[in-house]
Design an enzyme around this catalytic site. Structure first.
Site, PDB file in Angstrom:
ATOM      1  NE  ARG A  15      -2.972  -1.260   3.155  1.00 24.68           N
ATOM      2  CZ  ARG A  15      -3.241  -0.493   4.382  1.00 24.68           C
ATOM      3  NH1 ARG A  15      -3.886   0.497   4.443  1.00 24.68           N
ATOM      4  NH2 ARG A  15      -3.106  -1.374   5.590  1.00 24.68           N
ATOM      5  CB  SER A 387      32.479  42.896  -3.494  1.00 29.96           C
ATOM      6  OG  SER A 387      32.080  43.469  -2.397  1.00 29.96           O
TER       7      SER A 387
END
Ligand code: UD1
Ligand code: CA
Length: 449
Positions: A15, A387
């Site tokens: 199931r 950055s």
């Protein structure tokens, strides 16, 4: 008293509508089988035997992953629970003590309940774990009289009167191992299902003058998983109880229903977990740390006072020291970030080591993969990474060093040095205005024609 566990996990689980064996479906990030083994492991069993059948190779591997000493035995044909238990006979050779039979698809049985069963063994030969079912449905019924438990009748074989009984069988049974195996070998298959029922051992014991009884527990503990809907409900129950446990231990959650935890999630007192955070397996968060909204953590360690997110991803091997800051849209994998370092915006740090107090600028990427192999990036303490720095690993940046914005670092940077690797800027006077007018004229011409 020595304990042996026999965990039944041979069934197909039709199931579930799945190719994966039922007991390998997960709750809180761990297979059902591990949950069953976990609650029983506190009893320090001398032997743990797992009966496998459907998907045996995978189930055996999972059993051994949890406990390298577990013994897997095969049940080639699933002829019923008594037949499954019989397969453990050789593996029990020479064992003396009590045996507990458990189901691999029943994840929530507590150690306390198992201990209560063992305690009941001092006065009874066979102990069965029962529960009062709100809806008894197709469970086996426990038939009691004033002498104790007389037999278990499966729903299919029960009379109308027996079906009225609400005390049901959870499936967990305990008896002296030799007695258990002896009783099981006497079980036949003359019943509605044509199966060998383990539950028949109670009636057989009674006929032999042995005493049986039932210990009861809360219905929620005996919840077995047979379908994906039941799996989802069980997951919800697990999440509720794990959240409750953490909150009771001092974790702050504003919206507990939106926080998803794993079986092994550890979070310290006064840590704050904002809404919509997912903890996959292997995460420890120490006291006073803060995990901000929409973060996903797996196999990571966050130390005291650190902040993670919002929208951060910590992958396996992320090791954050105290007071580290990991900000939005940052991914950390297999990397240690030392005390007070900051990685706040739009960055990937993988296979790396970042020194204390170092600041990693927005858009930095450790280029750790060359398409074939992974390489390491090492950055010292008190360093400033500008950055949009690309760190092409393997590469080392020293202490108190700097990289200029948009630098591609391909060579090691010594302590105290600054690396810069970008083309020099060249301003062309009036060029932008001229270009704008050319482009606008072109667009106007296209619009007309
Ligand atoms: C069983 C009990 C029932 C109880 C219910 C609780 C029996 C006969 N019945 O019924 O009294 O109320 O559990 O949920 O025991 N398994 C094997 N090999 C087999 C058959 C089963 O390993 O040949 C395993 C399954 O994988 C499963 C467990 O045993 O983990 C229980 O089997 P299942 O068929 O689900 O039993 P139920 O019919 O639910
Ligand atoms: Ca079942």
């Amino acid at each position: 008293m020595s304990i042996a566990l026999v965990i039944l996990a041979a069934g197909k689980g039709t199931r579930m509508e799945s190719d994966l064996p039922k007991v390998l479906h997960k709750i809180g990030g761990a297979p059902l089988l591990h949950h069953a083994m976990l609650s029983a492991s506190a009893l320090e069993p001398e032997r743990t035997i797992v009966v496998t059948g459907h998907g045996a190779d995978l189930v055996e591997a999972a059993a051994l992953e949890f406990d390298a000493d577990a013994i897997a035995v095969r049940q080639d044909e699933q002829l019923g629970t008594a037949h499954a238990v019989k397969q453990a006979k050789d593996a029990l050779d020479g064992f003396e003590g009590d045996m507990i039979m458990l189901y691999g698809d029943t994840p929530f049985i507590t150690t306390d309940t198992l201990e209560a069963m063992i305690a009941a063994r001092t006065t009874h030969d066979v102990v069965v774990l029962g529960f009062k079912a709100a809806d008894p449905a197709r469970y086996g019924r426990l038939i009691m009289d004033d002498t104790g438990l007389t037999r278990i009748v499966e729903y299919k074989d029960a009379s109308d009167a027996e079906r009225e009984v609400t005390l049901c069988n959870s499936g967990v049974m305990c008896a002296d191992a030799a007695t258990f195996m002896d009783l099981v070998s006497a079980v036949g298959n003359d019943n509605a299902a044509g199966e060998y029922y383990a539950t028949d051992i109670v009636g057989i014991a009674k006929a032999r003058g042995l005493k049986a009884t039932a210990v009861t527990c809360d219905e929620a503990e005996t919840l077995g998983i047979n379908s994906r809907l039941e799996l989802a409900s069980a997951e919800a129950l697990f999440q509720q109880s794990k959240r409750r446990e953490l909150i009771e231990d001092g974790v702050m959650m504003q919206a507990p229903d939106t926080v998803f935890l794993s079986f092994d999630t550890i979070i310290g007192r006064d840590a704050e977990i904002e809404p919509n955070v997912v903890f996959a397996p292997g995460v420890t968060v120490e006291s006073n740390a803060r995990i901000r909204a929409f973060s996903h953590l797996e196999g990571a360690h966050v130390s005291r006072g650190a902040t993670v997110g919002p929208f951060a991803r910590l992958r396996p091997g992320a090791e954050l020291a105290e007071d580290v800051h990991i900000g939005n849209f940052v991914e950390i994998k297999n990397a240690s970030i030392d005390e007070g370092a900051k990685v706040n915006h739009l960055t990937y740090i993988g296979d790396a080591q970042i020194g204390a107090r170092t600041n990693i600028g927005a858009g930095t990427i450790t280029c750790n993969y060359d398409g074939v192999m992974k390489h390491k990036t090492i950055i010292g303490r008190d360093t400033f990474i500008g950055s949009n720095t690309m760190l092409v690993a393997p590469v080392t940046v020293g202490h108190e060093a700097m990289t200029a914005t948009a630098t591609t670092v391909t060579k090691d940077v010594p302590d105290g040095a600054m690396a810069i690797s970008r083309a020099e800027q060249n301003n062309k006077p009036g060029f932008a205005r001229k270009l704008f007018s050319i482009l606008r004229a072109k667009k106007a011409k296209q619009a007309k024609g």
